[in-house]
Design an enzyme around this catalytic site. Structure first.
Site, short mmCIF file in Angstrom:
data_model
loop_
_atom_site.label_atom_id
_atom_site.label_comp_id
_atom_site.label_asym_id
_atom_site.label_seq_id
_atom_site.Cartn_x
_atom_site.Cartn_y
_atom_site.Cartn_z
N SER A 211 0.84 -1.19 0.00
CA SER A 211 0.00 0.00 0.00
C SER A 211 0.88 1.25 0.00
O SER A 211 1.69 1.42 -0.91
CB SER A 211 -0.96 -0.05 1.20
OG SER A 211 -2.02 0.86 1.04
N HIS B 37 -7.82 -5.64 0.12
CA HIS B 37 -6.62 -4.85 0.33
C HIS B 37 -5.61 -5.57 1.21
O HIS B 37 -4.41 -5.44 1.03
CB HIS B 37 -7.00 -3.51 0.95
CG HIS B 37 -5.90 -2.50 0.91
ND1 HIS B 37 -5.40 -2.00 -0.27
CD2 HIS B 37 -5.19 -1.90 1.90
CE1 HIS B 37 -4.43 -1.13 -0.02
NE2 HIS B 37 -4.28 -1.05 1.30
#
Length: 273
Positions: free
Chosen positions: A110, A244
């Site tokens: 990320s 995610h």
């Protein structure tokens, strides 16, 4: 972009920091007595070095792993947070420059993917050589800009975004004391990644590996594949089932695939398992 294992709460890491100048920034995740390559891991927004401890269990035997500890969390809770990717990348580059020379692979998830990318760019520009490879996870290509203002929300709005990503136990988010500990670092990290703008430049010389979950609400597979334009050394795209935090939901699969990628990138340097 926040932690999937509660490491944004400010609780101390169980691993011993590096000694000397790197002591504040690097945490040993996986030791290798005969290490011939080093994996440097960069956490997501709100995350800390402890996020990687349960994820790196099957590395090649000659690869040692360290995770970056950003300021403003865990044992660095009293330090001011940094609010730009450039500041983070500059600081990490200086730390790594002072470490004993060893071939490196950079891995970031990320926000950490963007920080790792900027570290790789700085290393190549400095003339110190390229990393063996850059592995980015759960992040769109740095050339793709989205208008994002999560860091400008109030505390409840920031927590709502964390809940949306399913990365943190609700009991932690509902605890007022824990929220007070991790929200400043989380907000600073979101500010860093949301205000980041890539300065155009030549593609990286090192190979680039891209990991992404097929149901990630933050990045599509196409946005992940757009990293291709940042590498002159080739790209490998791997799509995982999940969102995610696919890597925390499927830790063994993630570890196995990362190990395979390290073996490919490091070649004979990595040795056996």
């Amino acid at each position: 972009m926040t932690t999937a294992s509660g490491d944004a709460t400010g609780h101390s890491s169980s691993r011993v920091p590096r000694s000397g100048g790197a002591g504040r920034w690097l945490r040993l995740v996986a030791s290798a007595p005969k290490a011939r390559a080093r994996l440097i891991c960069f956490p997501h927004a709100g995350g800390s070095a402890g996020f990687f401890f349960p994820l790196l269990k099957s590395l090649p035997s000659a690869v040692e792993a360290y995770a970056v500890q950003y300021p403003g969390r865990q044992d660095r809770l009293a330090e001011p947070c940094l609010t730009s990717v450039d500041e983070l990348a500059d600081a990490v580059c200086e730390v790594l420059r002072q470490e004993p020379a060893m071939p490196q692979v950079l891995f970031g998830h990320s926000m950490g993917a963007t920080v790792a990318f900027e570290v790789a760019r700085r290393q190549e520009r400095s003339g110190g050589g390229s990393p063996l490879g850059l592995v980015v996870s759960g992040r769109r290509a740095p050339s793709l800009r989205h208008a994002e203002t999560v860091h400008q929300r109030d505390d409840d709005g920031l927590v709502a975004e964390i809940r949306r990503l399913n990365g943190t136990d609700d009991s932690l988010l509902d605890d007022p004391e824990i929220r007070r500990m991790f929200l400043p670092a989380l907000r600073a990290d979101y500010q860093a990644i949301e205000t980041y703008r890539m300065v155009p430049g030549p593609p990286l010389r090192c190979p680039l590996s891209v990991f992404v979950g097929d149901a990630d609400p933050r990045v599509s597979v196409a946005e992940a594949e757009a990293w291709r334009e940042q590498s002159g050394g080739g790209i490998s795209l791997q799509v995982f089932p999940g969102g995610h935090f696919y890597l925390s939901d499927r830790p063994q699969e993630f570890s196995d695939r990362l190990t395979a990628e390290l073996t490919r990138l490091c070649g004979p340097v990595a040795g056996g398992r």
